[in-house]
Design a protein around this motif. Structure first.
Motif, PDB file in Angstrom:
ATOM      1  N   TYR A   1     -17.599  47.189  23.995  1.00  0.00           N
ATOM      2  CA  TYR A   1     -16.499  47.647  23.045  1.00  0.00           C
ATOM      3  C   TYR A   1     -15.452  48.058  23.943  1.00  0.00           C
ATOM      4  O   TYR A   1     -15.649  48.478  24.835  1.00  0.00           O
TER       5      TYR A   1
ATOM      6  N   LEU B   1     -11.023  52.257  23.352  1.00  0.00           N
ATOM      7  CA  LEU B   1     -10.031  52.748  22.500  1.00  0.00           C
ATOM      8  C   LEU B   1     -10.025  54.363  22.014  1.00  0.00           C
ATOM      9  O   LEU B   1     -11.092  54.928  21.825  1.00  0.00           O
TER      10      LEU B   1
ATOM     11  N   MET C   1     -14.446  46.472  13.194  1.00  0.00           N
ATOM     12  CA  MET C   1     -13.438  46.201  14.528  1.00  0.00           C
ATOM     13  C   MET C   1     -14.523  45.266  15.290  1.00  0.00           C
ATOM     14  O   MET C   1     -15.657  45.619  15.736  1.00  0.00           O
TER      15      MET C   1
ATOM     16  N   ILE D   1     -10.968  43.274  11.377  1.00  0.00           N
ATOM     17  CA  ILE D   1      -9.948  42.956  12.249  1.00  0.00           C
ATOM     18  C   ILE D   1     -10.381  42.270  13.753  1.00  0.00           C
ATOM     19  O   ILE D   1     -11.341  42.713  14.269  1.00  0.00           O
ATOM     20  N   ASN D   2     -10.102  41.083  13.945  1.00  0.00           N
ATOM     21  CA  ASN D   2     -10.238  40.230  14.918  1.00  0.00           C
ATOM     22  C   ASN D   2      -9.344  40.839  16.110  1.00  0.00           C
ATOM     23  O   ASN D   2      -8.249  40.556  16.135  1.00  0.00           O
ATOM     24  N   HIS D   3     -10.057  41.826  16.886  1.00  0.00           N
ATOM     25  CA  HIS D   3      -9.362  42.542  18.089  1.00  0.00           C
ATOM     26  C   HIS D   3      -8.971  41.575  19.155  1.00  0.00           C
ATOM     27  O   HIS D   3      -8.092  41.806  20.003  1.00  0.00           O
ATOM     28  N   GLU D   4      -9.556  40.488  19.178  1.00  0.00           N
ATOM     29  CA  GLU D   4      -9.426  39.316  20.336  1.00  0.00           C
ATOM     30  C   GLU D   4      -8.982  37.944  19.581  1.00  0.00           C
ATOM     31  O   GLU D   4      -9.469  37.061  20.132  1.00  0.00           O
TER      32      GLU D   4
ATOM     33  N   PRO E   1      -4.656  42.804  17.929  1.00  0.00           N
ATOM     34  CA  PRO E   1      -5.351  43.959  18.722  1.00  0.00           C
ATOM     35  C   PRO E   1      -5.281  45.095  18.215  1.00  0.00           C
ATOM     36  O   PRO E   1      -4.221  45.581  17.471  1.00  0.00           O
ATOM     37  N   ILE E   2      -5.982  46.235  18.353  1.00  0.00           N
ATOM     38  CA  ILE E   2      -6.046  47.482  17.823  1.00  0.00           C
ATOM     39  C   ILE E   2      -5.607  48.302  19.092  1.00  0.00           C
ATOM     40  O   ILE E   2      -6.069  48.033  20.245  1.00  0.00           O
ATOM     41  N   THR E   3      -4.962  49.247  18.901  1.00  0.00           N
ATOM     42  CA  THR E   3      -4.551  50.246  20.000  1.00  0.00           C
ATOM     43  C   THR E   3      -5.118  51.647  19.933  1.00  0.00           C
ATOM     44  O   THR E   3      -5.215  52.272  20.992  1.00  0.00           O
TER      45      THR E   3
ATOM     46  N   LEU F   1      -2.563  49.134  14.903  1.00  0.00           N
ATOM     47  CA  LEU F   1      -2.684  47.896  15.491  1.00  0.00           C
ATOM     48  C   LEU F   1      -1.592  47.627  16.316  1.00  0.00           C
ATOM     49  O   LEU F   1      -0.766  48.454  16.535  1.00  0.00           O
ATOM     50  N   GLN F   2      -1.589  46.678  17.135  1.00  0.00           N
ATOM     51  CA  GLN F   2      -0.633  46.514  18.324  1.00  0.00           C
ATOM     52  C   GLN F   2       0.928  46.601  17.759  1.00  0.00           C
ATOM     53  O   GLN F   2       1.907  46.793  18.449  1.00  0.00           O
TER      54      GLN F   2
END
Length: 319
Positions: free
Chosen positions: A121, A124, A154, A177-180, A205-207, A222-223
Motif C-alpha cells: 500500500y 499515505l 483505494m 479510486i484507481n490510485h495508479e 492518485p490519492i495524496t 486527490l492529487q
C-alpha cells in the motif's frame, strides 16, 4: 528469558504473529524447548482491531493479541528472540538458523515457518492509523463493517475493482479510486461491471487519507485537491509480499505466488521437519485460521518429536 545459543531446540518458530504464537503456546504445553524468533513487525502489528474473533465482540487489536500471546507463551517457558532469521541450513540431525545480527547460529530439530505476508500500500498520511478500525484489507474479515456505509476502495487496476465489486454485497454506496491509473489499468469488461453495479470510478492518485487521530476515516484528498468523502475504506493494491524466502533456501515447495504448500492435515511441508502455518501458506488471511493452523502444526511437530525420541522430552517425564 535468556537465550541459550548452545542449546538445541525442539522447535524454532520463525515469526511471532498470530500463527507463530499459537503454535508456540501449543508446543509449550507439550513442554518442548521452543524458541520464537521475531523481527517485531508484521501484519498483525498494523491491525488496530480484529472484529471476527470468538470472545472479542468489540474487537481486539493485533498488538494486544500479540502481547497476550507472548505472555501466555512465556508462562510455558517459550523463549523469545527479537531478530530476523536470514539463513536456514540443514544439519545432520535437524536445522541451523542464522540471524541478521550475525551472532547466533541456533540448532533445532524442527522448524515452524509463520512469516506471513505484508500488504502493499502507498505511504499515505493518515492511512495506517485507520487499519482495522475504519479501513480494512480483507472482505471476509471486515466486509460486514461497511454495511450500508459510504465506502471508498483505494486500490490499483483490476485488483481494486474486484474488491469494490466484492463489497457490493454489503453496501451500494461505493467509490473505487484507481490510485495508479498510469501503471495499473482496468480492463474493459471490469469497467463495465463497475458501471453495471453503480460503483463510482475515479482514476487519480490519492495524496492523503482524511482521518482523525483516533482512526476515524472521513475520506481522501486527490492529487488535484478534490476531496472525496467516505465513512469506511478498503485497500486493494495487489502485489502483496509473501515472506517465504527462507522456504526457498531449504527447497520447500511453493506455488507461483510464493505461498508454501503444506499437507492439509498436518501443515508439514515437503521437507521433513519443516512446517508452515498462517498466511505464508496457502491461506485465507483470517486471524482465526492462523490460530488454528499454528495449533495444528504444533500437534504434528509434537508427534514427530515423539517419534524421534527427542532428548528434551525429559522435562515432561517422557522418554
Amino acid at each position: 528469558m535468556t537465550i541459550d545459543t548452545g542449546t538445541k531446540y525442539d522447535c524454532i518458530v520463525i515469526g511471532g504473529g498470530i500463527a507463530g504464537l499459537q503454535g508456540a503456546i501449543q508446543l509449550g504445553r507439550y513442554k518442548h524447548r521452543t524458541l520464537i524468533i521475531d523481527k517485531g513487525v508484521g501484519r498483525s502489528t498494523l491491525c488496530r482491531s480484529y472484529h471476527n474473533v470468538l470472545g472479542w465482540p468489540d474487537g481486539v487489536s493485533g498488538t494486544e493479541l500479540r502481547r497476550l500471546g507472548r505472555q501466555h507463551a512465556e508462562q510455558l517457558e517459550v523463549q523469545f528472540m527479537e531478530d530476523e532469521v536470514v539463513r536456514l541450513l540443514r544439519s545432520e540431525d535437524g536445522f541451523v538458523a542464522e540471524t541478521k545480527s550475525g551472532g547466533d547460529k541456533l540448532a533445532t530439530a524442527t522448524i515452524l515457518l509463520a512469516t506471513g505476508i505484508m500488504d502493499r500500500y502507498p505511504n499515505l498520511p493518515g492511512l495506517e492509523r485507520c487499519f482495522g478500525l475504519t479501513v480494512y484489507v480483507c472482505p471476509d474479515c471486515d466486509g460486514y463493517e461497511v454495511s450500508g456505509k459510504q465506502t471508498i476502495v483505494m486500490g490499483a487496476g483490476n485488483v481494486g475493482a474486484s474488491m469494490a465489486l466484492t463489497l457490493r454485497y454489503w453496501t451500494e454506496q461505493l467509490t473505487y479510486i484507481n490510485h495508479e491509473p498510469g501503471i495499473s489499468r482496468i480492463s474493459t469488461d471490469v469497467r463495465e461491471q463497475l458501471a453495471d453495479q453503480d460503483i463510482t470510478l475515479i482514476e487519480q492518485p490519492i495524496t492523503e487519507v482524511l482521518a482523525s487521530e483516533a482512526g476515524e476515516f472521513h475520506g481522501v484528498r486527490l492529487q488535484d485537491g478534490q476531496m472525496v468523502e467516505g465513512e469506511r475504506g478498503f485497500i486493494a493494491f495487489g502485489g502483496n509480499e509473501v515472506q517465504s524466502g527462507l522456504a526457498a533456501q531449504l527447497g520447500l515447495e511453493r506455488l507461483e505466488n510464493r505461498h508454501i504448500v503444506t499437507d492439509p492435515r498436518s501443515k508439514m511441508t515437503n521437507v521433513p521437519g519443516v512446517w508452515a502455518a498462517g498466511d505464508v501458506g496457502v491461506h485465507a488471511e483470517q486471524v482465526t485460521i492462523a490460530m488454528g493452523e499454528g495449533s495444528q502444526a504444533a500437534i504434528w511437530i509434537h508427534k514427530e518429536l515423539l517419534k524421534r525420541g527427542s532428548k528434551t522430552l525429559h522435562s515432561c517425564g517422557t522418554t
